[in-house]
Enzyme design. Structure first.
Site, PDB file in Angstrom:
ATOM      1  N   ASP A 172       0.852  -1.193   0.000  1.00  0.00           N
ATOM      2  CA  ASP A 172       0.000   0.000   0.000  1.00  0.00           C
ATOM      3  C   ASP A 172       0.893   1.249   0.000  1.00  0.00           C
ATOM      4  O   ASP A 172       1.745   1.414   0.865  1.00  0.00           O
ATOM      5  CB  ASP A 172      -0.869  -0.054   1.266  1.00  0.00           C
ATOM      6  CG  ASP A 172      -1.774   1.162   1.461  1.00  0.00           C
ATOM      7  OD1 ASP A 172      -1.768   2.058   0.600  1.00  0.00           O
ATOM      8  OD2 ASP A 172      -2.496   1.191   2.477  1.00  0.00           O
ATOM      9  N   HIS A 194      -4.237   4.524   6.177  1.00  0.00           N
ATOM     10  CA  HIS A 194      -3.093   4.048   5.391  1.00  0.00           C
ATOM     11  C   HIS A 194      -1.772   4.408   6.060  1.00  0.00           C
ATOM     12  O   HIS A 194      -1.655   5.444   6.729  1.00  0.00           O
ATOM     13  CB  HIS A 194      -3.148   4.648   3.987  1.00  0.00           C
ATOM     14  CG  HIS A 194      -4.361   4.249   3.206  1.00  0.00           C
ATOM     15  ND1 HIS A 194      -4.420   3.083   2.472  1.00  0.00           N
ATOM     16  CD2 HIS A 194      -5.568   4.857   3.061  1.00  0.00           C
ATOM     17  CE1 HIS A 194      -5.621   2.994   1.904  1.00  0.00           C
ATOM     18  NE2 HIS A 194      -6.326   4.056   2.240  1.00  0.00           N
TER      19      HIS A 194
END
Length: 550
Positions: free
Chosen positions: A191, A364
């Site tokens: 990610d 995130h």
């Protein structure tokens, strides 16, 4: 030496429609099947999904789809995928709970092969052994995926952050990451959404502290808008409301759906008697009311947006209300969110949003968390996903500071096939891939040509020219009549349209032959009007000639 192939069908060089193919020999597995929400340039489009032509062509080799978590950009495309390929789907309990709702809406639930997994499970499919590890994200039950292949170990992070104090107390499984690192990781798919942000992403619990501070000083109704999928955020609102003796109403279709599913599956703990219906809000004193709603992105049809414009049938924002927008605008939504905040202030509400208080944290990982993952796994090759090209470039620089060679950080594009083993990683070809537009019930029937016409219509409008001709000799019997929409205001441009009619009539009567060939006549009308309108207005409306024969 055997090689394994990875082919991203979405989610690289973009944020959204995540889908990754892993292929070895005659076996294929797929990780995620997401959607992307359209930008302003995609006029009238509802959703964008990956082009799965390659999977359809090889459906007999696809062993399963593995889902990392329940966000739309990872599961939203699943109904469209399962309409074309019927394969097993693996996901955690909450993820599958949300998937079941989605498949029921599409009439696909009866034939779906859904397999619930936990972070402790191991699934053997074809040549692959698939393991899972728990990660923290802005929705519960998120997992990363480790795929053992004959060519080496592939680790896919899913969407993740390293939250040391998660709301559900389930910390990312560092022990598994260390074990994978000791075993040797051929490829890490990571990610990269927040790779531009230094430091660490704050814990979700910090938002709960802000909620308590606002609740403690507020006697008015409190309306909180957040992402429907952020179950931990919703839990913190409920916990805070309970602490301050407030009831909670849930408003907004997607919010009601997620709260129902999460409560049924045990991911939301709501004290008995705390939830009230929207109709009961006005029966309670303001200091006993909390409303959780959708609309944190300023979406025109979402509940908060309609409340702020007095268009919601159950709830209207009143002067003195406190509104907390517990989200950050998704790129492209900034104007919509600003407009909603402005409308709320105009009504007299007290608005708490990201610029003035800590009401949102990302799901995130920032730079230090990504570095920690890289140190745990020590991968030979890395693919940054869930980010645009600038994120890939920044990730490459970050990886180089940790000793990963630049050519081992693969900046892959959608549809590219990369073959890997311990000795090499190289792009060996491409497959058919890209974006498919969903417009209403139409899937893939809107392409670049239709979008180009929509832009043309939006910018310059349309003029319809209707002419009646004699089918024997091609003489003009009636017209031309001109109908304008979005080009000029007919009442004020009557003279110009009258002159345009004359030009068309002259062109039709002055042509050398009495042809009745429609294509010739239509092109003549189109060329005459295009030239005339550009000369008069410097605009180029779409000209649609309609010819009737008698």
């Amino acid at each position: 030496m055997p090689t394994v192939s990875v082919i991203p069908l979405g989610g690289v060089g973009e944020v959204g429609k995540n889908m990754l193919v892993i292929e070895y020999g005659d076996d294929i597995i797929v990780i995620d099947s997401g959607v992307k929400f359209p930008g302003e340039e995609l006029l009238g489009i509802d959703l964008v999904i990956p082009d799965i032509t390659y999977l359809v062509q090889n459906m007999d080799r696809v062993r399963g789809i593995f889902l990392t978590h329940g966000h739309e950009d990872h599961i939203g495309g699943l109904p469209f995928t399962l309409k074309q390929i019927q394969v097993p789907v693996y996901g955690t309990r909450l993820t599958l709970g949300l998937v079941k709702n989605k498949l029921t809406e599409h009439g696909l639930i009866r034939d779906a092969k859904l397999h619930e997994i936990t972070a402790e499970d191991v699934v053997n499919v074809g040549a692959f052994q698939v393991e899972f590890f728990r990660v923290n994200h802005s929705i519960p039950d998120g997992i990363g995926i480790a795929v053992r292949t004959p060519a080496g170990l592939i680790v896919h992070s899913g969407d993740f952050k390293l939250d040391q104090t998660p709301v559900d107390d389930k910390v990312l499984e560092f022990s598994k990451l260390a074990r994978y690192g000791d075993e040797g990781v051929l490829l890490f798919i990571c990610d990269s959404t927040n790779v531009e942000r230094p430091g660490y992403t704050p814990s979700e619990r910090t938002v709960g502290d802000t909620f308590r501070a606002v609740f403690a000083k507020t006697d008015s109704r409190i309306i909180i808008a957040t992402f429907a999928s952020n179950v931990h955020r919703i839990q913190q609102v409920i916990d805070t409301a309970a602490e301050f003796n407030r009831k909670v109403a849930v408003v907004g279709r997607s919010m009601v759906t997620v709260v129902d599913v999460s409560q049924q599956l045990g991911y939301l703990n709501i004290p008995k008697g705390m939830l009230i219906e929207a109709e009961e809000i006005d029966r309670l004193p303001d200091n006993q009311v909390t409303i959780i709603t959708t609309g944190s992105q300023g979406e025109p049809m979402a509940a908060l947006t309609r409340m702020a414009t007095n268009n919601h049938r159950q709830v209207a924002i009143r002067q003195g209300d406190t509104v907390i927008i517990s989200a950050t605008p998704i790129p492209g939504n900034e104007k919509l969110v600003s407009r909603t905040i402005d409308n709320l202030f105009r009504i007299g509400a007290d608005v708490v949003y990201k610029e003035v208080a800590n009401v949102h944290v990302s799901g995130h990982a920032a730079q230090q968390e990504i570095k920690l993952m890289l140190n745990f796994l020590r991968p030979k090759y890395v693919i940054p996903f869930h980010g645009e090209y600038r994120h890939q470039a920044t990730f490459a620089k970050l990886g180089q500071t940790m000793g990963i060679p630049d050519d081992h950080i693969l900046r892959v594009n959608i549809g590219e096939r990369y073959e890997l083993n311990e000795e090499m990683a190289q792009m060996t070809g491409t497959v058919e891939a890209g974006s498919v537009m969903v417009d209403g019930i139409g899937v893939g029937d809107v392409g670049n040509i239709v979008l180009r016409d929509r832009h043309h219509l939006a910018q310059d409008g349309v003029v319809i020219a209707v002419v009646t001709i004699d089918k024997e000799n091609g003489n003009v019997l009636a017209g031309p009549d001109l109908v304008s929409r979005g080009f000029v205001f007919v009442r004020e441009a009557g003279d110009m349209l009258g002159e345009a009619k004359s030009r068309v009539k002259e062109a039709l009567t002055g042509r050398n032959t009495g042809t009745t060939e429609w294509s010739v006549l239509k092109n003549l009308i189109r060329d005459t009007l295009n030239e005339f309108f550009y000369q008069k207005t410097k605009r180029r409306p779409i000209v649609l000639p309609i010819i009737m024969e008698i």
